[in-house]
Motif scaffolding. Structure first.
Motif, PDB file in Angstrom:
ATOM      1  N   LYS A 111      -5.264  54.420  42.224  1.00  0.00           N
ATOM      2  CA  LYS A 111      -5.403  55.640  43.113  1.00  0.00           C
ATOM      3  C   LYS A 111      -4.812  55.352  44.368  1.00  0.00           C
ATOM      4  O   LYS A 111      -4.348  56.043  45.070  1.00  0.00           O
ATOM      5  CB  LYS A 111      -6.922  56.149  43.317  1.00  0.00           C
ATOM      6  CG  LYS A 111      -7.150  56.961  41.911  1.00  0.00           C
ATOM      7  CD  LYS A 111      -8.522  57.923  42.343  1.00  0.00           C
ATOM      8  CE  LYS A 111      -9.705  57.130  43.095  1.00  0.00           C
ATOM      9  NZ  LYS A 111     -10.356  56.042  42.472  1.00  0.00           N
ATOM     10  N   SER A 112      -5.104  54.036  44.931  1.00  0.00           N
ATOM     11  CA  SER A 112      -4.769  53.593  46.382  1.00  0.00           C
ATOM     12  C   SER A 112      -3.165  53.521  46.594  1.00  0.00           C
ATOM     13  O   SER A 112      -2.722  54.173  47.677  1.00  0.00           O
ATOM     14  CB  SER A 112      -5.119  52.306  46.652  1.00  0.00           C
ATOM     15  OG  SER A 112      -4.623  51.515  45.736  1.00  0.00           O
ATOM     16  N   TYR A 116      -1.584  56.145  49.396  1.00  0.00           N
ATOM     17  CA  TYR A 116      -0.748  55.746  50.441  1.00  0.00           C
ATOM     18  C   TYR A 116       0.595  56.334  50.391  1.00  0.00           C
ATOM     19  O   TYR A 116       1.147  56.591  51.397  1.00  0.00           O
ATOM     20  CB  TYR A 116      -0.531  54.208  50.226  1.00  0.00           C
ATOM     21  CG  TYR A 116       0.398  53.430  51.056  1.00  0.00           C
ATOM     22  CD1 TYR A 116       0.128  53.155  52.536  1.00  0.00           C
ATOM     23  CD2 TYR A 116       1.689  53.270  50.863  1.00  0.00           C
ATOM     24  CE1 TYR A 116       1.070  52.818  53.183  1.00  0.00           C
ATOM     25  CE2 TYR A 116       2.778  52.434  51.552  1.00  0.00           C
ATOM     26  CZ  TYR A 116       2.247  52.366  52.922  1.00  0.00           C
ATOM     27  OH  TYR A 116       3.170  51.896  53.678  1.00  0.00           O
ATOM     28  N   CYS A 135     -13.731  58.283  52.369  1.00  0.00           N
ATOM     29  CA  CYS A 135     -14.489  57.626  51.305  1.00  0.00           C
ATOM     30  C   CYS A 135     -15.793  57.646  51.580  1.00  0.00           C
ATOM     31  O   CYS A 135     -16.379  57.653  52.620  1.00  0.00           O
ATOM     32  CB  CYS A 135     -13.669  56.324  51.024  1.00  0.00           C
ATOM     33  SG  CYS A 135     -13.813  54.933  52.475  1.00  0.00           S
ATOM     34  N   LEU A 144      -9.539  50.151  50.615  1.00  0.00           N
ATOM     35  CA  LEU A 144      -8.271  50.845  50.991  1.00  0.00           C
ATOM     36  C   LEU A 144      -7.587  50.161  52.278  1.00  0.00           C
ATOM     37  O   LEU A 144      -6.427  50.231  51.975  1.00  0.00           O
ATOM     38  CB  LEU A 144      -8.713  52.286  51.153  1.00  0.00           C
ATOM     39  CG  LEU A 144      -9.219  53.026  50.168  1.00  0.00           C
ATOM     40  CD1 LEU A 144      -9.503  54.586  50.405  1.00  0.00           C
ATOM     41  CD2 LEU A 144      -7.853  53.270  49.073  1.00  0.00           C
ATOM     42  N   LYS A 147      -5.531  47.413  51.020  1.00  0.00           N
ATOM     43  CA  LYS A 147      -4.523  47.585  50.390  1.00  0.00           C
ATOM     44  C   LYS A 147      -3.411  48.444  51.163  1.00  0.00           C
ATOM     45  O   LYS A 147      -2.110  47.962  51.364  1.00  0.00           O
ATOM     46  CB  LYS A 147      -4.823  48.534  49.404  1.00  0.00           C
ATOM     47  CG  LYS A 147      -3.655  49.181  48.408  1.00  0.00           C
ATOM     48  CD  LYS A 147      -2.763  48.164  47.630  1.00  0.00           C
ATOM     49  CE  LYS A 147      -3.553  47.456  46.462  1.00  0.00           C
ATOM     50  NZ  LYS A 147      -2.773  46.509  45.921  1.00  0.00           N
ATOM     51  N   PHE A 148      -3.696  49.253  52.065  1.00  0.00           N
ATOM     52  CA  PHE A 148      -2.949  49.950  52.987  1.00  0.00           C
ATOM     53  C   PHE A 148      -2.188  49.044  54.000  1.00  0.00           C
ATOM     54  O   PHE A 148      -0.933  49.217  54.287  1.00  0.00           O
ATOM     55  CB  PHE A 148      -3.649  50.804  53.701  1.00  0.00           C
ATOM     56  CG  PHE A 148      -3.708  52.346  52.907  1.00  0.00           C
ATOM     57  CD1 PHE A 148      -3.694  52.142  51.595  1.00  0.00           C
ATOM     58  CD2 PHE A 148      -3.644  53.655  53.652  1.00  0.00           C
ATOM     59  CE1 PHE A 148      -4.165  53.591  50.983  1.00  0.00           C
ATOM     60  CE2 PHE A 148      -3.787  54.702  52.731  1.00  0.00           C
ATOM     61  CZ  PHE A 148      -3.975  54.753  51.667  1.00  0.00           C
ATOM     62  N   ASP A 216     -11.235  59.980  49.224  1.00  0.00           N
ATOM     63  CA  ASP A 216     -11.100  59.323  47.856  1.00  0.00           C
ATOM     64  C   ASP A 216     -12.610  59.346  47.441  1.00  0.00           C
ATOM     65  O   ASP A 216     -13.419  59.607  48.163  1.00  0.00           O
ATOM     66  CB  ASP A 216     -10.924  57.609  48.189  1.00  0.00           C
ATOM     67  CG  ASP A 216     -10.888  57.082  47.189  1.00  0.00           C
ATOM     68  OD1 ASP A 216     -10.350  57.428  46.163  1.00  0.00           O
ATOM     69  OD2 ASP A 216     -10.851  55.571  47.124  1.00  0.00           O
TER      70      ASP A 216
END
Length: 870
Positions: A111-112, A116, A135, A144, A147-148, A216
């Motif tokens: 999903k991330s 993004y 979230c 998140l 990851k971003f 999220d």
């Protein structure tokens, strides 16, 4: 008899569909193709989700969720059946006046990346200035953010952001900093209500129309929160607040349920079923029968499964999750299981306690939460996790290989099933292939209920399978095919058009691109009786197509010549030049039309309306400004043989048979199917609730294919197979196959995408598998007719490229292979009658250019226009 479908409403049927059609001059989404390829790799479902979301938000087709829902309600029989009026559907939309929608992506499918991608493109397009990602917990926020930051710092990914992007390199921050243009702010919902330290109110008050809010784990917004989580209760109020005026909003979840009801605002879905079938997440085994008589025996079996997983997956540390109904039951279970481990492994209590982690919302258990971050690592001693049914979200734990619901209540709703399974479906990097599986060790008395719940969540349903037969009567219909390997390159060159002279010399030499005609066609009508008990019937009609004579066409053409303002242009035919004052001789044009007709096997003076339009259009000079076009250069390597005996299986869900898919089967099907597949096909044949078009019984002498059944996925494919099985057509062919969609006979192609006038249009490489291969023997020559099926009028850049590359492919193949002659055609239903007529009279086999349908002529017009502009 209707025993096949487990549910009245399937989640897939409740999705609010968004058309892929949009104005590329207003939304330049094509410029982001390379960015999406780099971000998503082979995960096409992520690309599809991102594109759907951006089209929904940015194409200007909708101003609110209500508009989208109404459009779908008016078109969907399923929605009209579920909701007796549109107002009933609107009443359950959670944010009807906002441009809101939910993207349902199964847990473990990334999903991330989708969040993004949407955020970056919406900022790049300039639709919004800032993005707020919300979230439900600090754990998810941290994941998140990590990851971003990683994706924003990826130089390879960043270089594919178009030069035209308004914001090219977003800053990733939290709400402790003021949020300015180009920022992506990631926060947990609790920060929204903090009175100190948060910039949410200052940054977003009264400016929401230029903000994109991405939520999220969005099921928290609409489900009843726990007593301890007051902030989550306010999440929806925050999104709907006039204090902010947010317009653009999306939710993301892998558990799109309010209790057992599927969300009513889902705009894209990639289900657990699809993720399992595609090998993106683990497969699932669960208990159907179990003879355990007490808890100790059950512990023994659970322990044995755990040890088996250690042997099967030695490169990692497998984990088992035991799920209870509440905190008290979790504490009791942990104590029992620690005692079991002490006895089983002959270790002390402290060592056993280190192996069994408890995870609940109780304050006294929060001390264990940091261990979740490293639970996959061997240095962390935890092997067993005891938790309540609402497991902590935001883990990225991939080593779960066994889930044990200790009470029925732990699996008593679709929401809980989806959440619990979601914790165990991620795949460790070390075991991508073959696909691993997670064991759900449930009590046998719950097996039917859990089976039903799991099947509904995963949308597991009865499927029918097409296989090639390697024994029996129809084994004789196998044949070999030749393919060719080549390396193709494309380059872009400048082209220009002559603004004064339109040269028809080539047209005079080669003829006008007409389609092959069939003046007599068969059409069918289906009738349904009002009288109960009478089944629908189909009646076929032989019709004569409306035509004009060549002389009548010439009258129209010369009338055009005389009335049109030529604007000083010169029409050149061979060595002669003509103007409006000096028209070409009528007999010259007559000869050209006659020649063009005969080239397509039309040995008559009768011209169909479609060909009349083509003749008139051919003499309408179309002059364009300087532009660019694509030329293809490539080296063809060598040929290789494919065998229809090796063609893989194809399956289709029973539900698809209600939506344009069809199963063709022989009258000898009972000798060609066995076991469960035989039972399934029998049920399909006897299911009177299916549309008449869903099943077609064929005389085995006319069913000249080595497949036990043939599955078509669209009306054009179905109509083509019906033609293949007609007596007059079957007599002409030795055999045929319906090819697989992927991996059997592949042809490379490339095409240019992006806005038509963009200077940054890119090339995309692809492969496609033609739909049908038909073997014909005539005059001791083996012909293979290769057919790709499309809808009438399906003209797009990609199809033009497939057509152009396939023609070149088979031209080169025919140079290398002498045993078979290959002829390729793109066909749509309006060309079927002419195709089979020209097969019957032999014209089709005289060469590639002796037949052309309307769709191919559309392609040829585009291709020749590009060539004329060189």
């Amino acid at each position: 008899m209707a025993v096949l479908e487990k549910k009245v409403y399937k989640q897939e049927d409740l999705i609010l569909k968004i058309s892929d059609s949009y104005d590329p001059f207003k939304l330049s989404l094509g410029e982001w193709e390379e960015f999406l390829d780099a971000l998503c790799g082979q995960r096409n479902y992520q690309k599809e989700a991102i594109k759907k979301a951006v089209i929904y938000l940015a194409a200007g087709k909708y101003s609110s969720l209500t508009e989208l829902a109404k459009e779908n309600y008016e078109k969907s029989i399923v929605l009209q059946d579920k909701y007796k009026s549109f107002e009933e559907l609107k009443d359950i939309l959670q944010l009807p006046d906002k441009l809101y929608g939910t993207i349902d992506l199964a847990t473990g499918t990334g999903k991330s990346y989708v969040i993004y991608g949407i955020a970056t493109i919406m900022l790049g397009l300039g639709i919004v200035d800032r993005v707020l990602v919300l979230c439900p917990s600090l754990t998810i926020e941290n994941g998140l953010t990590e990851k971003f930051v990683e994706l924003c710092g990826n130089s390879k990914l960043r270089k594919y952001i178009p030069a035209s992007a308004v914001h090219k390199n977003p800053r990733v921050i939290d709400a402790n900093t003021s949020v300015v243009g180009g920022d992506i702010c990631i926060e947990n919902i609790h920060a929204v209500y903090e009175t100190t330290g948060s910039s949410i109110k200052d940054s977003f008050s009264k400016s929401g129309e230029r903000v994109l809010v991405l939520n999220d784990e969005a099921h928290h917004i609409f489900n009843k929160p726990g007593k301890e989580d007051a902030d989550v209760k306010k999440w929806k109020d925050f999104l709907d607040s006039d204090d902010y005026g947010f317009k653009y909003m999306l939710g993301f979840t892998g558990t799109a349920y309010v209790e057992d009801e599927y969300f009513s605002d889902v705009i894209y879905r990639y289900s657990l079923r699809a993720a399992i079938d595609d090998g993106i997440v683990k497969n699932i085994d669960y208990v159907k029968e179990d003879d355990s008589s007490n808890i100790e025996e059950k512990f023994e079996k659970i322990y044995a499964n755990h040890k088996d997983n250690e042997i099967t997956y030695p490169e990692i540390k497998p984990l088992t999750i035991l799920v209870t109904r509440d905190i008290k039951a979790a504490e009791t279970l942990r104590k029992q299981f620690i005692e079991f481990i002490v006895e089983k492994e002959k270790i002390d209590t402290k060592s056993a306690e280190g192996k069994v982690l408890i995870v609940t919302s109780s304050p006294k258990h929060r001390v264990y939460l940091p261990l979740l971050k490293t639970v996959d690592q061997r240095e962390n001693p935890v092997e067993w996790i005891v938790s309540v049914s609402m497991l902590t979200e935001g883990w990225d734990v991939k080593n779960v290989f066994q889930i044990v619901p200790m009470e029925e209540r732990a699996f008593d709703s679709k929401l809980l099933v989806a959440q619990v399974l979601g914790r165990g479906l991620r795949i460790p990097e070390q075991y991508k292939t073959p696909q691993p599986k997670v064991v759900v060790f449930n009590h046998k008395s719950w097996s039917n209920k859990i089976k039903k719940l799991i099947e509904e969540v995963l949308e597991i349903e009865t499927r029918v399978t097409s296989r090639v037969l390697n024994e029996g009567d129809r084994n004789k219909y196998h044949f070999d095919l030749e393919n060719i390997q080549y390396q193709a390159k494309t380059e872009e060159i400048e082209v220009s058009a002559d603004g004064k002279t339109f040269d028809f010399s080539r047209l005079k030499k080669e003829g006008i691109a007409l389609e092959s005609q069939s003046l007599d066609v068969v059409k069918s009508t289906e009738y349904e009786s009002v009288k109960a008990g009478e089944r629908p019937r189909i009646k076929e009609y032989a019709l004569r197509i409306k035509t004009l004579s060549i002389d009548e066409v010439l009258d129209k053409l010369f009338d055009e010549f005389e009335q049109r303002d030529w604007e000083g242009r010169v029409l050149k035919l061979g060595e002669e030049e003509y103007t409006k004052e000096k028209l070409p001789p009528r007999k010259e044009i007559y000869s050209l039309i006659k020649k063009s007709m005969e080239q397509r096997g039309n040995n008559t003076d009768d011209v169909t309306e479609a060909n009349v339009r083509r003749i008139l259009t051919a003499f309408t000079p179309i002059l364009r400004k300087s532009n660019k076009t694509v030329i293809t250069k490539g080296d063809y390597v060598d040929s290789y043989t494919l065998y229809t005996k090796d063609m893989g299986n194809i399956t289709i869900s029973i539900a698809a048979l209600r939506h344009n898919s069809t199963v063709f089967y022989s009258q000898n099907w009972e000798n060609e199917k066995s076991g469960d597949e035989k039972d399934i096909l029998k049920e399909i044949i006897e299911d009177e609730t299916l549309p008449r078009s869903a099943v077609k019984e064929i005389n085995p002498y006319l069913f000249k294919t080595p497949s036990d059944i043939v599955i078509t996925s669209s009306e054009p494919e179905r109509k083509f197979v019906e033609q293949l099985c007609r007596e007059e057509n079957a007599a002409l062919m030795e055999s045929w196959i319906k090819s697989r969609d992927m991996g059997f006979y592949e042809i490379d192609y490339s095409f240019r995408y992006g806005m038509p006038d963009s200077k940054t249009r890119k090339y995309k490489q692809g492969k496609f598998n033609p739909d049908f291969f038909i073997k014909v023997i005539k005059d001791n020559t083996v012909f293979v007719l290769v057919v790709e099926i499309k809808e009438d009028g399906d003209v797009c850049e990609e199809n033009v490229a497939k057509y152009k590359y396939a023609l070149k492919h088979f031209e080169e193949l025919n140079k290398k292979v002498k045993e078979q002659r290959y002829i390729f055609h793109f066909l749509s239903p309006d060309g079927y009658s002419a195709f089979f007529k020209h097969l019957q009279d032999g014209t089709l086999l005289k060469g590639q250019g002796n037949f052309r349908c309307n769709l191919e002529n559309e392609f040829e017009t585009i291709i020749k226009t590009e060539e004329d502009l060189k």
